[in-house]
Design an enzyme around this catalytic site. Structure first.
Site, PDB file in Angstrom:
ATOM      1  N   ARG A  79      -9.805 -46.263  -4.398  1.00  0.00           N
ATOM      2  CA  ARG A  79     -11.179 -45.770  -4.527  1.00  0.00           C
ATOM      3  C   ARG A  79     -11.431 -45.404  -5.986  1.00  0.00           C
ATOM      4  O   ARG A  79     -10.611 -44.726  -6.622  1.00  0.00           O
ATOM      5  CB  ARG A  79     -11.395 -44.554  -3.635  1.00  0.00           C
ATOM      6  CG  ARG A  79     -11.119 -44.778  -2.159  1.00  0.00           C
ATOM      7  CD  ARG A  79     -12.257 -45.507  -1.468  1.00  0.00           C
ATOM      8  NE  ARG A  79     -11.996 -45.681  -0.041  1.00  0.00           N
ATOM      9  CZ  ARG A  79     -12.357 -44.815   0.901  1.00  0.00           C
ATOM     10  NH1 ARG A  79     -12.973 -43.689   0.559  1.00  0.00           N
ATOM     11  NH2 ARG A  79     -12.098 -45.068   2.168  1.00  0.00           N
ATOM     12  N   ARG A 134     -25.178 -44.222   5.674  1.00  0.00           N
ATOM     13  CA  ARG A 134     -25.251 -45.369   4.770  1.00  0.00           C
ATOM     14  C   ARG A 134     -25.412 -46.689   5.527  1.00  0.00           C
ATOM     15  O   ARG A 134     -26.245 -47.519   5.160  1.00  0.00           O
ATOM     16  CB  ARG A 134     -23.995 -45.437   3.896  1.00  0.00           C
ATOM     17  CG  ARG A 134     -23.751 -44.249   2.975  1.00  0.00           C
ATOM     18  CD  ARG A 134     -24.943 -43.939   2.092  1.00  0.00           C
ATOM     19  NE  ARG A 134     -25.376 -45.084   1.308  1.00  0.00           N
ATOM     20  CZ  ARG A 134     -26.589 -45.197   0.776  1.00  0.00           C
ATOM     21  NH1 ARG A 134     -27.507 -44.268   0.967  1.00  0.00           N
ATOM     22  NH2 ARG A 134     -26.901 -46.255   0.058  1.00  0.00           N
ATOM     23  N   CYS A 137     -16.217 -53.459   6.132  1.00  0.00           N
ATOM     24  CA  CYS A 137     -16.763 -54.315   5.076  1.00  0.00           C
ATOM     25  C   CYS A 137     -15.669 -55.158   4.443  1.00  0.00           C
ATOM     26  O   CYS A 137     -15.867 -56.352   4.164  1.00  0.00           O
ATOM     27  CB  CYS A 137     -17.459 -53.457   4.024  1.00  0.00           C
ATOM     28  SG  CYS A 137     -16.432 -52.131   3.328  1.00  0.00           S
ATOM     29  N   THR A 138     -14.496 -54.586   4.230  1.00  0.00           N
ATOM     30  CA  THR A 138     -13.401 -55.315   3.607  1.00  0.00           C
ATOM     31  C   THR A 138     -12.858 -56.399   4.538  1.00  0.00           C
ATOM     32  O   THR A 138     -12.508 -57.498   4.102  1.00  0.00           O
ATOM     33  CB  THR A 138     -12.275 -54.349   3.197  1.00  0.00           C
ATOM     34  OG1 THR A 138     -12.823 -53.316   2.378  1.00  0.00           O
ATOM     35  CG2 THR A 138     -11.185 -55.073   2.418  1.00  0.00           C
ATOM     36  N   THR A 156     -16.618 -43.179  -1.045  1.00  0.00           N
ATOM     37  CA  THR A 156     -17.452 -43.134   0.155  1.00  0.00           C
ATOM     38  C   THR A 156     -17.708 -41.680   0.548  1.00  0.00           C
ATOM     39  O   THR A 156     -17.141 -40.741  -0.031  1.00  0.00           O
ATOM     40  CB  THR A 156     -16.783 -43.869   1.332  1.00  0.00           C
ATOM     41  OG1 THR A 156     -15.581 -43.181   1.689  1.00  0.00           O
ATOM     42  CG2 THR A 156     -16.475 -45.311   0.973  1.00  0.00           C
ATOM     43  N   ASN A 216     -20.302 -53.372  -0.263  1.00  0.00           N
ATOM     44  CA  ASN A 216     -19.689 -52.814   0.929  1.00  0.00           C
ATOM     45  C   ASN A 216     -20.693 -52.194   1.899  1.00  0.00           C
ATOM     46  O   ASN A 216     -20.374 -51.968   3.061  1.00  0.00           O
ATOM     47  CB  ASN A 216     -18.619 -51.776   0.560  1.00  0.00           C
ATOM     48  CG  ASN A 216     -19.077 -50.792  -0.486  1.00  0.00           C
ATOM     49  OD1 ASN A 216     -19.085 -51.114  -1.679  1.00  0.00           O
ATOM     50  ND2 ASN A 216     -19.467 -49.592  -0.074  1.00  0.00           N
ATOM     51  N   ASP A 250     -29.884 -38.803  15.023  1.00  0.00           N
ATOM     52  CA  ASP A 250     -29.217 -38.221  13.864  1.00  0.00           C
ATOM     53  C   ASP A 250     -29.492 -36.725  13.859  1.00  0.00           C
ATOM     54  O   ASP A 250     -30.528 -36.274  14.375  1.00  0.00           O
ATOM     55  CB  ASP A 250     -29.727 -38.865  12.568  1.00  0.00           C
ATOM     56  CG  ASP A 250     -28.877 -38.498  11.364  1.00  0.00           C
ATOM     57  OD1 ASP A 250     -27.893 -39.226  11.096  1.00  0.00           O
ATOM     58  OD2 ASP A 250     -29.178 -37.487  10.704  1.00  0.00           O
ATOM     59  N   ARG A 305      -7.318 -38.633  -0.805  1.00  0.00           N
ATOM     60  CA  ARG A 305      -8.754 -38.800  -0.619  1.00  0.00           C
ATOM     61  C   ARG A 305      -9.491 -37.461  -0.645  1.00  0.00           C
ATOM     62  O   ARG A 305     -10.714 -37.418  -0.761  1.00  0.00           O
ATOM     63  CB  ARG A 305      -9.040 -39.523   0.697  1.00  0.00           C
ATOM     64  CG  ARG A 305     -10.141 -40.569   0.567  1.00  0.00           C
ATOM     65  CD  ARG A 305     -10.433 -41.258   1.876  1.00  0.00           C
ATOM     66  NE  ARG A 305      -9.253 -41.866   2.465  1.00  0.00           N
ATOM     67  CZ  ARG A 305      -9.218 -42.373   3.687  1.00  0.00           C
ATOM     68  NH1 ARG A 305     -10.296 -42.305   4.454  1.00  0.00           N
ATOM     69  NH2 ARG A 305      -8.118 -42.934   4.145  1.00  0.00           N
ATOM     70  N   HIS A 361     -12.481 -50.161  -4.334  1.00  0.00           N
ATOM     71  CA  HIS A 361     -13.647 -49.804  -3.523  1.00  0.00           C
ATOM     72  C   HIS A 361     -14.359 -48.597  -4.133  1.00  0.00           C
ATOM     73  O   HIS A 361     -13.736 -47.644  -4.589  1.00  0.00           O
ATOM     74  CB  HIS A 361     -13.169 -49.460  -2.101  1.00  0.00           C
ATOM     75  CG  HIS A 361     -14.217 -49.510  -1.044  1.00  0.00           C
ATOM     76  ND1 HIS A 361     -15.270 -48.640  -0.987  1.00  0.00           N
ATOM     77  CD2 HIS A 361     -14.370 -50.337   0.027  1.00  0.00           C
ATOM     78  CE1 HIS A 361     -16.026 -48.916   0.057  1.00  0.00           C
ATOM     79  NE2 HIS A 361     -15.495 -49.954   0.692  1.00  0.00           N
TER      80      HIS A 361
END
Length: 338
Positions: free
Chosen positions: A237, A10, A156-157, A186, A317, A38, A201, A183
């Site tokens: 989340r 991302r 990002c936060t 993710t 984000n 990658d 999570r 958020h």
């Protein structure tokens, strides 16, 4: 300066798309994107570059030729190497690696890129243990010294709250701050319940509101050490694709009056050179998708109540963070050419 990306997920793809979007507006990158590593096949990486559920179809032409991705006058070599120690950074003359895979966030693991020949590495996340410098662009990037080789671009936060907290502390004095981060889910979450180091999570990400920790709490205290011990909080989340918001509830030494907060917020955004935005409309998260600012202050939701001040800010984000990475890499490249 020659730049490489390890991990084309991302953030890696958003970085490349942001570069292409600026090029479309006439901007010339002061660096060369030399390689992308990658584990996906080249055709799959091209497909994911062209088409993106969150940010839409790529408006620029992208193609594969001779093992390279051709996009916006950049022609990075596509690599498929799982072991960073075997990456050809020395042979390619790579000066800087953006470590965006999410798998090498410990200092020792990130430093393997240096052993492979890179001059520096920037973690596209908060480190698991430490970095030579944790940086929020627009707040403390000038503190990076020549011997700082394993760097972190925080999160990002952190990019959302650090400029707000710095300004609040300078003008009003921050006694204590509580943060709640709402958020989007993710890629480390799963569609169905699964084993995870954080049991919450590991629950189905598209079906649950998931309380969890926020790496921004520790990171912002490294970026703004004067606030160490004064901020805590957590993340929630939620089942959305992108965009997040933070609520900062603050006890200040010299709190502003209720009529003074909004003008102060507007000035803060106006004087930020595009790092902060301001909103006073009744908007929702989707309205902030693809916004490049680190934070968009929501004046309609921020308030003063007695001795407490609450600020609300939105942020994309992915896109905001990728744009700050691009800003920072560009600044480092220009400095290296002086």
């Amino acid at each position: 300066m020659k730049v490489a990306i390890n991990g084309y997920g991302r953030i890696g793809r958003s970085f490349v798309r942001a570069l292409a979007e600026r090029w479309e507006r006439g901007w010339q990158a002061p660096f060369t994107l030399t390689a992308i590593n990658d584990l996906g096949e080249a055709e799959d990486l091209l497909y994911l570059t062209r088409y993106d559920t969150t940010h839409g179809r790529l408006p620029q032409e992208a193609s594969l030729r001779d093992g390279r991705l051709h996009l916006a006058e950049q022609t990075p070599l596509l690599l498929n190497e799982p072991q960073p120690a075997r990456l050809p950074w020395r042979e390619l003359g790579v000066d800087l690696v953006l470590e965006c895979s999410g798998h090498f966030r410990a200092y020792r693991d990130a430093a393997v890129h240096l052993e492979a020949g890179a001059g520096r590495v920037i973690l596209g996340a908060v480190p698991f243990d430490r970095a030579d410098q944790v940086v929020v662009y627009g707040v403390n990037q000038e503190q990076v010294g020549g011997n700082d080789r394993v760097l972190s671009a925080a999160s990002c936060t952190t990019h959302c709250i650090a400029p707000l907290l710095r300004a609040l502390h300078a003008d009003f004095g921050v006694r204590q701050a509580l943060m709640q981060e709402t958020h989007a889910y993710t890629s480390d979450q799963t569609l169905l319940d699964h084993v995870h180091r954080d049991p919450r999570r590991g629950r189905a990400g598209a079906q649950n509101i998931v309380p969890t920790t926020s790496s921004a709490i520790g990171a912002v205290q490294q970026v703004l050490p004067e606030l160490a011990g004064r901020i805590s909080g957590h993340s929630i989340r939620v089942p959305t694709l992108n965009v997040a918001m933070v609520e900062l509830t603050l006890s200040l030494e010299r709190p502003p009056g209720s009529d003074d907060l909004d003008p102060w917020l507007r000035r803060l955004a106006a004087d930020s050179n595009g790092l902060l935005g301001y909103n006073d409309q009744p908007l929702v998260s989707a309205d902030f998708n693809h916004r490049p600012e680190s934070a968009i202050i929501d004046g309609s939701l921020s308030r003063v109540q007695g001795e407490l001040v609450q600020l609300v800010a939105w942020y994309d984000n992915e896109w905001g963070y990728a744009n700050r990475l691009l800003d920072w890499v560009s600044e480092l490249s220009r400095a290296s050419n002086v």
